[in-house]
Design an enzyme around this catalytic site. Structure first.
Site, PDB file in Angstrom:
ATOM      1  N   GLU A  50      -9.081  -0.503   7.049  1.00  0.00           N
ATOM      2  CA  GLU A  50      -7.630  -0.588   6.899  1.00  0.00           C
ATOM      3  C   GLU A  50      -6.968  -0.102   8.189  1.00  0.00           C
ATOM      4  OE1 GLU A  50      -5.781   2.073   4.093  1.00  0.00           O
ATOM      5  OE2 GLU A  50      -4.582   0.424   3.297  1.00  0.00           O
ATOM      6  N   CYS A  55      -0.213  -0.829   1.609  1.00  0.00           N
ATOM      7  CA  CYS A  55      -1.562  -1.007   1.073  1.00  0.00           C
ATOM      8  C   CYS A  55      -1.784  -2.432   0.558  1.00  0.00           C
ATOM      9  CB  CYS A  55      -1.760  -0.020  -0.057  1.00  0.00           C
ATOM     10  SG  CYS A  55      -0.410  -0.106  -1.248  1.00  0.00           S
ATOM     11  N   LYS A  57       4.998  16.661  -4.140  1.00  0.00           N
ATOM     12  CA  LYS A  57       4.733  17.032  -2.746  1.00  0.00           C
ATOM     13  C   LYS A  57       4.716  15.769  -1.897  1.00  0.00           C
ATOM     14  CE  LYS A  57       1.738  17.215   0.127  1.00  0.00           C
ATOM     15  NZ  LYS A  57       2.376  16.700   1.354  1.00  0.00           N
TER      16      LYS A  57
END
Ligand code: NAD
Length: 492
Positions: free
Chosen positions: A386, A285, A176
């Protein structure tokens, strides 16, 4: 221009129209306009996909000898390599990443699939020495049906990190992809079909996270979820998956320290630190978003960041000269701009950038300037949270102890980098950093064979390396008595 059409899901080896899903338009972030029409699955579609994956798992796939799975995976890898240039264009259109990034990126993914293919027939167990009349051994068995849920920043790379080890281990997969960037996943399905993977071994059902993603997570027919994305989503996934006690691996965010000591090769360190601040438009990331700089060289480094930011060519993703494209979607642009405002309100010095670019052809896209904050204190939100945009936070430090303390003063623990010509210091500092990956005198070196993943809130488990197989395999121990004798404890 006509929209590209991806109107079918790939389930059980067939291209099928959604049963209860829908056709949606996906947006080109450089224009803000739709560029493709894609099929999103609904709940019934996800049920079909899980059933197909289960049938393929119980049927051909888990029983197939590893060397035969390896042959199919190698064929898949070869076809991927042939299609990579075309897929790079699609990924650039869907994510906004410049073609000079996506071409080498997608051009290397087949190596991941080859690497995992090479492990498919090496999933051996151990024999465990016991008493002479006992033979004990372990076997490694695939965990079953895997739900692979991927993010929008690097869709095909994060997919390779899950689909590769899952298929090599003998698991089957329902993929997905993220709702913002589904297009390359349909292409991946076409490669699986052309490679001759048995029906149901890889199923592709794009759709919304909170509906079909959540359904996949809660589904009793799914044995494991491999997820890359936000920590908050991982918490939702844990809650939704709790009832079925399935297995999880998580690759979550980072706020990586990139430490530059005064004894570093400053030019090389600057090359790495500026690139790792702005590459993927800041949406990775692993980026060194906290640049820790020793006080004696701090002003020089700040000045170089300012100078180099001015050289970054922001532009259209398919323009060969573009260094940095738009943010991948409007929400991310808004998030990045909000953090620029937060940094200013917190008292950090905005050295350069920080504005949306709206002139001329940039008008409707999600472009932002490469951004540098100096005078950042590690307690500020721009150093703790972040941002996922091209925003570098430059933090001064005095000595090794302070550098380590700042580096580790974060909830994250994904990656870190350090630059020093003193090899003793380099090893000493690397050993003290709480991160799953530490780079010394380089940055963002990521390969199929090197384990990657987070400590602390950055994740569970490792992708890449032989370790990647661990989370797709269960160990079964068999103990055989070669004497066949068992005492009757009730005899007397
Ligand atoms: P996200 O968590 O919003 O979405 C990731 C995926 O989860 C998408 O496919 C989404 O549809 C799905 N999803 C959302 N809600 C769900 C739910 N309730 N149940 C099941 N699935 C659900 O993350 P994102 O915004 O796409 O990606 C950005 C994040 O990913 C950043 O935090 C980044 O650091 C992280 N990331 C980590 C790595 C790594 O390797 N550690 C790599 C890339 C990105």
């Amino acid at each position: 221009m006509a929209l590209a059409e991806y109107g079918k899901l790939f389930i059980g080896g067939q291209w099928v129209a959604p049963l209860d899903g829908e056709i949606v338009e996906t947006i080109d972030p450089s224009t803000g306009k739709p560029w493709a029409r894609v099929a999103f699955g609904g709940i019934k579609d996800m049920d079909r996909a899980v059933a197909a994956a289960r049938e393929a798992f119980e049927g051909p796939w888990r029983r197939m000898p590893g060397y035969e799975r390896a042959v199919l995976l190698r064929r898949f890898a070869d076809l991927y390599e042939q299609r990579a240039a075309e897929m790079a264009v699609l990924e650039s259109r869907d994510t906004g990443r410049p073609i000079r990034e996506t071409r080498p990126d997608l051009g290397a993914h087949h190596r991941w699939y080859h690497w995992f293919a090479s492990l498919a027939d090496k999933l051996d167990g151990r024999t465990i020495p016991m008493e002479p009349a006992v033979h004990a051994y372990t076997e490694r068995r695939p965990v079953g049906v895997v739900g692979a849920i991927t993010p929008w920043n690097a869709p095909m790379l994060t997919t390779a990190w899950k689909v590769g080890p899952a298929l090599a281990a003998g698991c089957t997969v329902v993929l997905k992809p993220a709702e913002h960037t589904p297009v390359t996943a349909y292409e991946l399905a076409a490669i699986a079909e052309a490679a001759g993977l048995p029906p149901g071994v890889l199923n592709v059902v794009p759709g919304y996270g909170h509906t079909v993603g959540a359904h996949l997570v809660a589904h009793p027919g799914v044995d494991k979820i491999g997820f890359t994305g936000e920590g908050r989503t991982a918490q939702d996934i844990l809650r939704a998956g709790a009832a079925t006690l399935k297995r999880f691996s998580f690759e979550l965010g980072g706020k990586s320290p990139h430490i530059i000591f005064e004894d570093a090769d400053i030019e090389q360190a600057l090359n790495a630190a500026t690139s790792s601040a702005w590459v993927v438009c800041g949406q990775s990331c692993a980026l060194g978003s906290r640049v820790l700089v020793q006080r004696s060289i701090y002003d020089r480094v700040v000045e170089e960041f300012r100078r180099r930011a001015a050289r970054v060519r922001v532009g259209m993703p398919l323009d060969e000269t573009t260094h940095m494209g738009p943010q991948a979607h409007g929400e991310q642009l808004a998030k990045t701009l909000s953090y620029v405002a937060i940094g200013q309100a917190e008292g950090a010095e905005l050295v350069t950038g920080g504005k949306r670019i709206e002139t001329g052809e940039f008008g409707a896209g999600f472009f932002v300037q490469p951004t540098v904050f100096a005078g950042v204190d590690n307690r500020m939100r721009i150093a703790r949270e972040e941002i996922f945009g091209p925003v570098a936070a430059l933090i001064p430090f005095e000595d090794e102890d302070e550098a380590v303390a700042i580096a580790n003063d974060t909830r994250y623990g994904l990656t870190a980098g350090l630059w020093s010509r003193d090899s003793a210091r380099a090893h000493r500092v690397a050993a003290r950093i709480d991160a799953g990956m530490v780079w010394v005198n380089t940055y963002r070196y990521i390969r199929w064979s090197t384990p990657y993943g987070g400590m602390k809130a950055s994740g569970w488990g490792r992708e890449n390396g032989v370790e990647a197989l661990d989370s797709y395999l269960d160990t079964r121990t068999t103990i055989v008595s070669t004497s066949g004798q068992f005492p009757d404890i009730y005899a007397q």
